[in-house]
Enzyme design. Structure first.
Site, mmCIF file in Angstrom:
data_model
loop_
_atom_site.group_PDB
_atom_site.id
_atom_site.type_symbol
_atom_site.label_atom_id
_atom_site.label_comp_id
_atom_site.label_asym_id
_atom_site.label_seq_id
_atom_site.Cartn_x
_atom_site.Cartn_y
_atom_site.Cartn_z
ATOM 1 N N ARG A 116 -2.944 13.379 3.497
ATOM 2 C CA ARG A 116 -2.713 11.932 3.633
ATOM 3 C C ARG A 116 -3.668 11.339 4.665
ATOM 4 O O ARG A 116 -4.121 10.213 4.552
ATOM 5 C CB ARG A 116 -1.251 11.617 4.000
ATOM 6 C CG ARG A 116 -1.010 10.125 4.194
ATOM 7 C CD ARG A 116 0.430 9.659 4.008
ATOM 8 N NE ARG A 116 1.432 10.546 4.518
ATOM 9 C CZ ARG A 116 1.684 10.781 5.817
ATOM 10 N NH1 ARG A 116 0.974 10.164 6.747
ATOM 11 N NH2 ARG A 116 2.622 11.622 6.186
ATOM 12 N N TYR B 82 -7.857 -14.262 -6.167
ATOM 13 C CA TYR B 82 -7.338 -13.341 -7.188
ATOM 14 C C TYR B 82 -5.812 -13.425 -7.174
ATOM 15 O O TYR B 82 -5.180 -13.225 -6.133
ATOM 16 C CB TYR B 82 -7.818 -11.919 -6.900
ATOM 17 C CG TYR B 82 -7.124 -10.882 -7.744
ATOM 18 C CD1 TYR B 82 -7.380 -10.790 -9.109
ATOM 19 C CD2 TYR B 82 -6.177 -10.029 -7.195
ATOM 20 C CE1 TYR B 82 -6.719 -9.858 -9.889
ATOM 21 C CE2 TYR B 82 -5.513 -9.094 -7.971
ATOM 22 C CZ TYR B 82 -5.790 -9.018 -9.320
ATOM 23 O OH TYR B 82 -5.125 -8.091 -10.096
ATOM 24 N N ASP C 167 -13.698 -10.412 -0.741
ATOM 25 C CA ASP C 167 -13.402 -9.628 -1.943
ATOM 26 C C ASP C 167 -14.691 -9.605 -2.764
ATOM 27 O O ASP C 167 -15.091 -10.612 -3.340
ATOM 28 C CB ASP C 167 -12.239 -10.282 -2.718
ATOM 29 C CG ASP C 167 -11.811 -9.466 -3.938
ATOM 30 O OD1 ASP C 167 -12.620 -8.664 -4.430
ATOM 31 O OD2 ASP C 167 -10.663 -9.664 -4.402
ATOM 32 N N LYS D 51 -12.606 -1.515 -10.993
ATOM 33 C CA LYS D 51 -13.521 -2.289 -11.816
ATOM 34 C C LYS D 51 -14.893 -1.596 -11.897
ATOM 35 O O LYS D 51 -14.992 -0.562 -12.518
ATOM 36 C CB LYS D 51 -13.604 -3.723 -11.274
ATOM 37 C CG LYS D 51 -12.215 -4.335 -10.939
ATOM 38 C CD LYS D 51 -11.328 -4.521 -12.144
ATOM 39 C CE LYS D 51 -9.870 -4.828 -11.805
ATOM 40 N NZ LYS D 51 -9.628 -5.934 -10.912
HETATM 41 C C1 LIG Z 1 -8.588 -6.383 -10.065
HETATM 42 C C2 LIG Z 1 -8.870 -7.165 -8.849
HETATM 43 C C3 LIG Z 1 -8.119 -6.987 -7.670
HETATM 44 C C4 LIG Z 1 -6.937 -6.036 -7.598
HETATM 45 O O1 LIG Z 1 -7.289 -4.705 -7.776
HETATM 46 P P1 LIG Z 1 -6.334 -3.594 -8.480
HETATM 47 O O2 LIG Z 1 -7.207 -2.403 -8.485
HETATM 48 O O3 LIG Z 1 -5.966 -4.130 -9.819
HETATM 49 O O4 LIG Z 1 -5.129 -3.446 -7.605
HETATM 50 C C5 LIG Z 1 -8.490 -7.739 -6.561
HETATM 51 N N1 LIG Z 1 -9.488 -8.636 -6.605
HETATM 52 C C6 LIG Z 1 -10.208 -8.846 -7.722
HETATM 53 C C7 LIG Z 1 -11.310 -9.845 -7.700
HETATM 54 C C8 LIG Z 1 -9.924 -8.124 -8.880
HETATM 55 O O5 LIG Z 1 -10.633 -8.358 -9.991
#
Ligand SMILES: *Cc1c(COP(=O)(O)O)cnc(C)c1O
Length: 371
Positions: free
Chosen positions: A47, A99, A170, A195
């Site tokens: 962890r 988001y 982000d 992503k």
């Molecule tokens: C998908 C996404 C998130 C969240 O991520 P997860 O892996 O789905 O928890 C945050 N910000 C953006 C811009 C995203 O496309």
């Protein structure tokens, strides 16, 4: 070293005992102590740290030009760790088109702990008006979802820094291949590794990268270790493996997205295209200034009503109707449906995650669906 080289080497460690060229997945949850009680392997318990996570965090930090990185089990877990690291009562400023998963997190899980305003952070006057003595964080997301709005990171930093306010970005849509917020002055970068980093729509992950190892970062590391929302060694391996091709995959996504945006902009069945690489984008100048490339995401407004838009999306054969983005396969999504009844997203808007299929096939599919 350049990005392509970092991506291949910074997340891998040859195995000293077997001489394996590719780092093995270490599934062990615990690590042996030396006779002196020390941990000669550098790890105690998985962890807290693990060899695969160490390699992943190393490549993430280097790609973003940061001092350190922490990886998480999802993008939302990464975002949540940022909010959990803030002192109770801290005021957070976030974009009005943040988001939706993270906006819901703030509204539902942090309503009694933090205060926040969702505003147009691009508007300097509005931003200045919302800054309070207890403002501790300005959250930025650029390009934004689903309108692909661009936020001038340098401009936000110039306002925040003199006031001691941290700026987090982000960077999921852009990836470090297209935009490096730390070099523009941001304190922290957040990613959904689900992503483009993962890139094959088969794993979930999140990441935070810090500009410097400061007190705030120590707190975030505590949240990661004590909260335990960490990725498994296998997921760390898969991510480090996928990241080796990230620079070339993103180049392909960018190439296809630019050509697809140009095709759609000229199509009589399309009212408007949102892509930062089009000179018609209202913030094209800022995008050109702060981005290294314009990314693989675009949205477009179909000429016609919601019903016609649904006909178009249902006629597509190569594009899969699904949420998420950043995979090698092209995806299309009716965002207003996903965002629910209180959304401001136009009902005839489609968001596209442009994949790595041949551009001619993507163009042909959209052309038949629109006509
Ligand atoms: C998908 C996404 C998130 C969240 O991520 P997860 O892996 O789905 O928890 C945050 N910000 C953006 C811009 C995203 O496309």
């Amino acid at each position: 070293m350049k990005t392509e080289t970092i991506a291949i080497h910074a997340g891998n460690k040859k195995d000293e005992s077997s001489k394996a060229v590719i780092q093995p997945i270490i599934l062990s949850t615990t690590f042996e102590r030396g006779i002196d009680g020390d941990f000669p392997g550098g790890h105690i318990y998985s962890r807290s740290s693990n060899p695969n996570r160490e390699s992943l965090e190393n490549v993430l930090a280097k790609l973003e030009g940061g001092a350190d990185a922490a990886s998480f089990s999802s993008g939302n877990a990464a975002g949540m760790s940022v909010f959990q690291s803030l002192a109770p009562g801290t005021h957070v400023i976030a974009p009005d088109d943040m988001y939706h998963g993270l906006r819901n997190q703030l509204k539902n899980l942090f309503a009694d702990i933090l205060t926040f305003d969702f505003i147009d952070v691009n508007n300097t006057t509005i931003l200045q008006q919302h800054i309070k003595p207890e403002t501790g964080l300005i959250w930025v997301e650029t390009p934004s979802n689903p309108l692909l709005k661009i936020t001038d990171i340098k401009k936000i930093v110039a306002i925040a820094k003199p006031k001691g306010i941290k700026v987090a970005c982000d960077n999921t849509f852009a990836t470090p291949i297209c935009q490096q917020p730390i070099t523009l002055g941001a304190d922290l970068v957040m990613h959904s590794a689900t992503k483009y980093f993962g890139g094959h729509s088969d794993l979930m992950g999140g990441a935070l990268i810090t500009a410097e190892k400061n007190e705030w970062w120590a707190k975030i590391r505590q949240v990661q270790e004590m909260g335990g929302a960490i990725p498994s060694p296998t997921d760390c391996y898969m991510l480090a493996r996928s990241i080796k091709t990230l620079p070339y995959r993103v180049k392909g996504h960018v190439h296809n997205a630019q050509l697809l945006a140009e095709f759609l902009e000229k199509h009589p069945g399309v009212e408007k295209v949102m892509y930062p690489g089009l000179p018609s984008h209202p913030q094209y100048a800022i995008a050109k200034e702060q981005m290294l490339a314009f990314g693989g995401m675009l949205s477009f407004i179909v000429r016609g009503d919601e019903e016609h838009t649904r006909t178009v999306i249902n006629k597509l054969q190569l594009f899969t109707r699904a949420t998420s983005l950043g995979g090698v396969e092209s995806l299309v999504e009716h965002r207003a449906t996903v965002e629910g009844p209180d959304t401001k997203t136009p009902r005839n808007l489609l968001r596209v995650s442009v994949g790595l299929e041949h551009i001619d096939d993507l163009v042909a599919d959209l052309d038949q669906a629109l006509s």
